[in-house]
Design a protein around this motif. Structure first.
Motif, PDB file in Angstrom:
ATOM      1  N   ILE A 186     -71.379  30.495  43.193  1.00 41.01           N
ATOM      2  CA  ILE A 186     -71.784  29.093  43.077  1.00 41.01           C
ATOM      3  C   ILE A 186     -70.667  28.249  43.650  1.00 41.01           C
ATOM      4  O   ILE A 186     -69.491  28.496  43.384  1.00 41.01           O
ATOM      5  N   ARG A 187     -71.055  27.230  44.423  1.00 42.62           N
ATOM      6  CA  ARG A 187     -70.054  26.320  45.004  1.00 42.62           C
ATOM      7  C   ARG A 187     -70.572  24.892  44.880  1.00 42.62           C
ATOM      8  O   ARG A 187     -71.710  24.600  45.245  1.00 42.62           O
ATOM      9  N   LEU A 188     -69.720  24.021  44.372  1.00 41.99           N
ATOM     10  CA  LEU A 188     -70.018  22.591  44.267  1.00 41.99           C
ATOM     11  C   LEU A 188     -68.987  21.849  45.089  1.00 41.99           C
ATOM     12  O   LEU A 188     -67.783  22.006  44.873  1.00 41.99           O
ATOM     13  N   SER A 189     -69.453  21.051  46.055  1.00 42.86           N
ATOM     14  CA  SER A 189     -68.514  20.311  46.908  1.00 42.86           C
ATOM     15  C   SER A 189     -69.029  18.900  47.142  1.00 42.86           C
ATOM     16  O   SER A 189     -70.219  18.615  46.976  1.00 42.86           O
ATOM     17  N   ALA A 200     -73.243  15.279  47.778  1.00 46.95           N
ATOM     18  CA  ALA A 200     -72.827  16.436  46.988  1.00 46.95           C
ATOM     19  C   ALA A 200     -73.658  17.631  47.428  1.00 46.95           C
ATOM     20  O   ALA A 200     -74.793  17.488  47.870  1.00 46.95           O
ATOM     21  N   SER A 201     -73.059  18.813  47.298  1.00 40.05           N
ATOM     22  CA  SER A 201     -73.741  20.038  47.677  1.00 40.05           C
ATOM     23  C   SER A 201     -73.470  21.095  46.616  1.00 40.05           C
ATOM     24  O   SER A 201     -72.317  21.423  46.333  1.00 40.05           O
ATOM     25  N   LEU A 202     -74.532  21.616  46.021  1.00 46.67           N
ATOM     26  CA  LEU A 202     -74.436  22.708  45.067  1.00 46.67           C
ATOM     27  C   LEU A 202     -75.164  23.893  45.688  1.00 46.67           C
ATOM     28  O   LEU A 202     -76.376  23.832  45.929  1.00 46.67           O
ATOM     29  N   ILE A 203     -74.409  24.941  46.004  1.00 53.89           N
ATOM     30  CA  ILE A 203     -74.964  26.113  46.677  1.00 53.89           C
ATOM     31  C   ILE A 203     -74.858  27.301  45.736  1.00 53.89           C
ATOM     32  O   ILE A 203     -73.783  27.586  45.197  1.00 53.89           O
ATOM     33  N   ILE A 204     -75.975  27.989  45.556  1.00 57.71           N
ATOM     34  CA  ILE A 204     -76.034  29.171  44.709  1.00 57.71           C
ATOM     35  C   ILE A 204     -76.463  30.337  45.583  1.00 57.71           C
ATOM     36  O   ILE A 204     -77.513  30.285  46.235  1.00 57.71           O
ATOM     37  N   MET A 205     -75.636  31.392  45.624  1.00 62.73           N
ATOM     38  CA  MET A 205     -75.930  32.555  46.453  1.00 62.73           C
ATOM     39  C   MET A 205     -75.968  33.805  45.572  1.00 62.73           C
ATOM     40  O   MET A 205     -75.116  33.982  44.703  1.00 62.73           O
ATOM     41  N   SER A 206     -76.954  34.649  45.835  1.00 67.10           N
ATOM     42  CA  SER A 206     -77.061  35.925  45.149  1.00 67.10           C
ATOM     43  C   SER A 206     -77.598  36.935  46.158  1.00 67.10           C
ATOM     44  O   SER A 206     -78.771  36.865  46.533  1.00 67.10           O
ATOM     45  N   GLY A 207     -76.742  37.814  46.595  1.00 70.45           N
ATOM     46  CA  GLY A 207     -77.134  38.757  47.643  1.00 70.45           C
ATOM     47  C   GLY A 207     -77.491  38.008  48.908  1.00 70.45           C
ATOM     48  O   GLY A 207     -76.721  37.214  49.419  1.00 70.45           O
ATOM     49  N   LYS A 208     -78.700  38.216  49.394  1.00 69.59           N
ATOM     50  CA  LYS A 208     -79.165  37.532  50.600  1.00 69.59           C
ATOM     51  C   LYS A 208     -79.851  36.210  50.291  1.00 69.59           C
ATOM     52  O   LYS A 208     -80.148  35.434  51.187  1.00 69.59           O
ATOM     53  N   ASP A 209     -80.124  35.962  49.007  1.00 69.66           N
ATOM     54  CA  ASP A 209     -80.803  34.728  48.607  1.00 69.66           C
ATOM     55  C   ASP A 209     -79.807  33.580  48.491  1.00 69.66           C
ATOM     56  O   ASP A 209     -78.679  33.764  48.034  1.00 69.66           O
ATOM     57  N   LYS A 210     -80.259  32.392  48.898  1.00 66.20           N
ATOM     58  CA  LYS A 210     -79.409  31.202  48.864  1.00 66.20           C
ATOM     59  C   LYS A 210     -80.265  29.997  48.494  1.00 66.20           C
ATOM     60  O   LYS A 210     -81.339  29.794  49.062  1.00 66.20           O
TER      61      LYS A 210
END
Length: 121
Positions: free
Chosen positions: A45-48, A54-64
Protein backbone atom coordinates in the motif's frame (compact mmCIF):
# COMPACT_ATOMS: atom_id res chain seq x y z
CA UNK A 1 12.00 51.36 40.16
CA UNK A 2 13.56 52.03 36.73
CA UNK A 3 15.19 48.61 36.77
CA UNK A 4 11.84 46.97 37.48
CA UNK A 5 10.15 48.86 34.61
CA UNK A 6 12.98 47.98 32.20
CA UNK A 7 12.86 44.34 33.27
CA UNK A 8 9.09 44.32 32.81
CA UNK A 9 9.43 45.85 29.31
CA UNK A 10 12.05 43.25 28.33
CA UNK A 11 9.78 40.43 29.51
CA UNK A 12 6.87 41.97 27.64
CA UNK A 13 8.98 42.17 24.46
CA UNK A 14 9.87 38.48 24.76
CA UNK A 15 6.23 37.58 25.16
CA UNK A 16 5.08 39.65 22.22
CA UNK A 17 7.99 38.70 19.94
CA UNK A 18 8.09 34.99 20.71
CA UNK A 19 8.23 32.46 17.91
CA UNK A 20 4.93 31.29 16.61
CA UNK A 21 4.11 27.59 16.54
CA UNK A 22 2.70 25.75 13.56
CA UNK A 23 -0.98 25.28 14.38
CA UNK A 24 -1.90 23.39 11.25
CA UNK A 25 -2.00 20.18 13.28
CA UNK A 26 -1.61 16.79 11.70
CA UNK A 27 -2.58 17.81 8.17
CA UNK A 28 0.89 19.13 7.37
CA UNK A 29 2.50 16.00 8.78
CA UNK A 30 0.19 13.83 6.66
CA UNK A 31 0.73 15.56 3.32
CA UNK A 32 4.45 16.40 3.52
CA UNK A 33 5.58 12.81 3.15
CA UNK A 34 4.70 9.60 1.35
CA UNK A 35 3.49 6.60 3.34
CA UNK A 36 3.71 2.89 2.59
CA UNK A 37 3.15 -0.56 4.07
CA UNK A 38 3.96 -4.11 3.10
CA UNK A 39 1.36 -6.67 4.14
CA UNK A 40 2.12 -10.15 5.42
CA UNK A 41 0.60 -11.75 2.32
CA UNK A 42 2.91 -9.77 0.01
CA UNK A 43 0.57 -6.89 -0.77
CA UNK A 44 1.73 -3.28 -0.77
CA UNK A 45 0.00 0.00 0.00
CA UNK A 46 1.29 3.46 -0.87
CA UNK A 47 -0.22 6.84 0.00
CA UNK A 48 1.32 9.90 -1.64
CA UNK A 49 0.50 13.56 -2.18
CA UNK A 50 1.36 15.87 -5.06
CA UNK A 51 0.02 19.39 -4.80
CA UNK A 52 -3.72 19.11 -4.23
CA UNK A 53 -3.87 15.48 -5.45
CA UNK A 54 -3.66 12.33 -3.36
CA UNK A 55 -2.96 8.81 -4.55
CA UNK A 56 -3.66 5.61 -2.62
CA UNK A 57 -2.34 2.56 -4.46
CA UNK A 58 -2.99 -0.98 -3.29
CA UNK A 59 -1.08 -3.81 -4.99
CA UNK A 60 -1.42 -7.55 -4.46
CA UNK A 61 0.44 -9.77 -6.88
CA UNK A 62 -0.58 -8.65 -10.35
CA UNK A 63 -3.70 -6.85 -9.11
CA UNK A 64 -3.59 -3.09 -8.58
CA UNK A 65 -6.24 -0.68 -7.31
CA UNK A 66 -5.81 3.10 -7.34
CA UNK A 67 -7.73 5.88 -5.66
CA UNK A 68 -6.39 9.07 -7.22
CA UNK A 69 -7.85 12.54 -7.21
CA UNK A 70 -8.23 15.82 -5.38
CA UNK A 71 -8.22 15.64 -1.62
CA UNK A 72 -9.15 17.64 1.45
CA UNK A 73 -7.80 16.95 4.92
CA UNK A 74 -8.24 18.28 8.40
CA UNK A 75 -6.56 17.14 11.62
CA UNK A 76 -8.26 13.72 11.66
CA UNK A 77 -9.92 13.09 8.30
CA UNK A 78 -8.69 12.65 4.73
CA UNK A 79 -11.19 12.67 1.85
CA UNK A 80 -10.09 11.65 -1.64
CA UNK A 81 -12.41 12.60 -4.51
CA UNK A 82 -12.10 9.98 -7.28
CA UNK A 83 -13.73 11.36 -10.45
CA UNK A 84 -13.30 8.11 -12.44
CA UNK A 85 -15.51 6.27 -9.95
CA UNK A 86 -17.79 9.22 -9.13
CA UNK A 87 -17.10 8.60 -5.42
CA UNK A 88 -15.48 10.11 -2.37
CA UNK A 89 -13.47 8.00 0.06
CA UNK A 90 -13.18 9.19 3.65
CA UNK A 91 -10.33 7.96 5.85
CA UNK A 92 -9.62 8.70 9.49
CA UNK A 93 -5.93 9.06 10.29
CA UNK A 94 -3.60 9.51 13.25
CA UNK A 95 0.12 10.13 12.67
CA UNK A 96 2.62 8.82 15.24
CA UNK A 97 5.98 10.21 14.12
CA UNK A 98 7.18 7.79 11.44
CA UNK A 99 3.93 5.77 11.54
CA UNK A 100 0.43 6.60 10.31
CA UNK A 101 -2.75 4.80 11.37
CA UNK A 102 -5.20 4.94 8.46
CA UNK A 103 -8.80 3.78 9.04
CA UNK A 104 -11.65 3.12 6.63
CA UNK A 105 -15.05 1.73 7.65
CA UNK A 106 -13.70 0.47 10.97
CA UNK A 107 -10.64 -1.27 9.49
CA UNK A 108 -7.20 0.11 10.34
CA UNK A 109 -3.77 -0.27 8.78
CA UNK A 110 -0.50 1.22 9.93
CA UNK A 111 1.66 2.81 7.25
CA UNK A 112 5.28 3.85 7.65
CA UNK A 113 6.95 6.97 6.40
CA UNK A 114 8.44 6.07 3.01
CA UNK A 115 12.21 6.38 2.75
CA UNK A 116 13.57 9.77 1.68
CA UNK A 117 10.19 11.30 0.90
CA UNK A 118 10.18 14.29 3.24
CA UNK A 119 8.91 17.08 1.00
CA UNK A 120 9.74 20.71 1.49
CA UNK A 121 7.24 23.41 0.69
Amino acid sequence: MKKFVILLLICLCFLLCSCSADTSGYQNELTCTDWSAELDGGGKIRLSFDGDNASLIIMSGKDKAELCGKYVADDTTLVIFVPKLYRNYTFEYIPHGKKLDLSYNGSKITLSRADNTQKTE
